[in-house]
Design a protein around this motif. Structure first.
Motif, PDB file in Angstrom:
ATOM      1  N   THR A   1       0.831  -1.192   0.000  1.00 55.64           N
ATOM      2  CA  THR A   1       0.000   0.000   0.000  1.00 55.64           C
ATOM      3  C   THR A   1       0.872   1.251   0.000  1.00 55.64           C
TER       4      THR A   1
ATOM      5  N   ILE B   1      -1.948   8.642  -8.838  1.00 55.66           N
ATOM      6  CA  ILE B   1      -2.784   7.462  -8.574  1.00 55.66           C
ATOM      7  C   ILE B   1      -2.816   6.545  -9.796  1.00 55.66           C
TER       8      ILE B   1
ATOM      9  N   PHE C   1      -4.659   3.067  -1.072  1.00 59.05           N
ATOM     10  CA  PHE C   1      -4.005   4.343  -0.832  1.00 59.05           C
ATOM     11  C   PHE C   1      -4.597   4.996   0.413  1.00 59.05           C
TER      12      PHE C   1
END
Length: 356
Positions: free
Chosen positions: A158, A178, A189
């Motif tokens: 992550t 992203i 995230f």
């Protein structure tokens, strides 16, 4: 004020029962990361995490950021943790894909539940090491790092990031980050809903001065419904958490979970719908006594643990005396675990107060 002074054997019997009842009940996959405590340097060490786990069975706990250099070249065991901490995530600091992969593999072998890459810390030291928030400007490199770690572990990898850095704070800047990082396989995230100034502000100021923009995180979730999105920054109450969870998959609480740790006692019931009774502060203190004993037996000091517990009785009569007793005595060489019980004797619940 009535004095709380049960027999020692009663204390330790209750502590054993408490620990057995309140070990983490859910696996990493089952708890779904709805609530976590943020990685905080010098705060979320293994002693704090053990303490926090007694307050909440389901909260995801993060380590302090650990650099790849410390793990690979440092003296000491930078991956040490207590088995009771699960679910627990390791936050790594670094930007070398092969070094991050090596450290992720070590962490996987040690049983961590998640590997998190720090792309949010703005300190000068972190920037000089080419990691932290400055990596937002290099999403391709972050993607390489994620891909390298995912290639060697089966754990979730992550990323914790900001909404922007310096003048690069447009929504397009964030979505490009992203897009590129998620394409490398990152599905989770955590977004600190402030941008970071890489120069001109201290790390403390970067946690307070840039304005919060929760709507930016909400929009990311709307635009990327397939991703798991959590928000961090300025969250202080369970009610605020519940509000954010109307829009997002998770919330991450930082300073409030440390300075007012009993907040965590409401998480299981209010966030996870767990019907287990809310844990009592006194039971937590009793359960920490044998933990401190073990720490002393391994060469530690009482204040290594008690410094994390100063806020436990915030808002109750005698809380100031609790803090004062621990602050003045726990650092002494001859301090013993029973100091926790001595300090707790100063604290009274409202119903225990005598009216004068």
């Amino acid at each position: 004020m009535l004095c709380y002074n049960p027999a020692p054997e009663m204390l330790f019997n209750r502590a054993v029962v408490f620990l057995n009842k309140h070990r983490c009940a859910l696996s990493y996959a089952e708890h779904n990361c709805r609530f976590s405590v943020a990685p905080m340097l010098d705060w979320t060490d293994r002693h704090y995490r053990y303490f926090a786990r007694l307050l909440s069975r389901n909260t995801l706990l993060y380590t302090e950021m650990v650099t790849t250099g410390a793990i690979i070249h440092g003296r000491g065991d930078f991956l040490e943790y207590n088995q009771q901490e699960h679910p627990v995530a390791l936050q790594l600091g670094g930007s070398n894909p092969s070094e991050l992969a090596h450290c992720a593999k070590l962490a996987s072998e040690r049983g961590y539940d998640e590997i998190n890459l720090n792309v949010g810390c703005p300190s000068d030291r972190v920037q000089n090491g080419r990691f932290g928030a400055c990596l937002m400007a290099e999403p391709e490199l972050v993607a390489e790092c994620v891909d390298a770690m995912k290639s060697v572990v089966d754990l979730p990898v992550t990323v914790k990031t900001r909404i922007g850095i310096d003048e690069q704070d447009s929504y397009e800047f964030l979505t490009r980050f992203i897009d590129i990082v998620s394409a490398a396989g990152c599905q989770d995230f955590t977004i600190h809903a402030r941008k970071a100034w890489l120069s001109g502000l201290s790390p403390k100021e970067n946690r307070e001065i840039p304005p919060l923009d929760y709507d930016r995180a909400y929009q990311i979730k709307r635009d990327y419904p397939q991703l798991t999105i959590a928000v961090n920054g300025g969250i202080k109450t369970i009610e605020e958490c519940q509000g954010h969870l109307q829009h997002l998959d998770g919330v991450m609480v930082g300073r409030e979970a440390y300075q007012n740790p009993y907040l965590l006692a409401s998480v299981d019931s209010e966030i996870y719908g767990d019907s287990t009774p809310t844990v009592d502060r006194r039971a937590v203190v009793e359960a920490m006594v044998p933990y401190v004993e073990r720490h002393l037996a391994n060469g530690g000091r009482v204040n290594h643990v008690t410094r994390h517990m100063l806020g436990l009785f915030n808002g109750l009569p005698g809380a100031r005396n609790w803090r004062r007793t621990l602050s003045e005595k726990a650092h002494l060489k001859d301090a013993q675990p029973q100091l926790l019980l001595e300090a707790m004797a100063h604290v009274g619940e409202p119903k225990e107060l005598e009216l004068n």
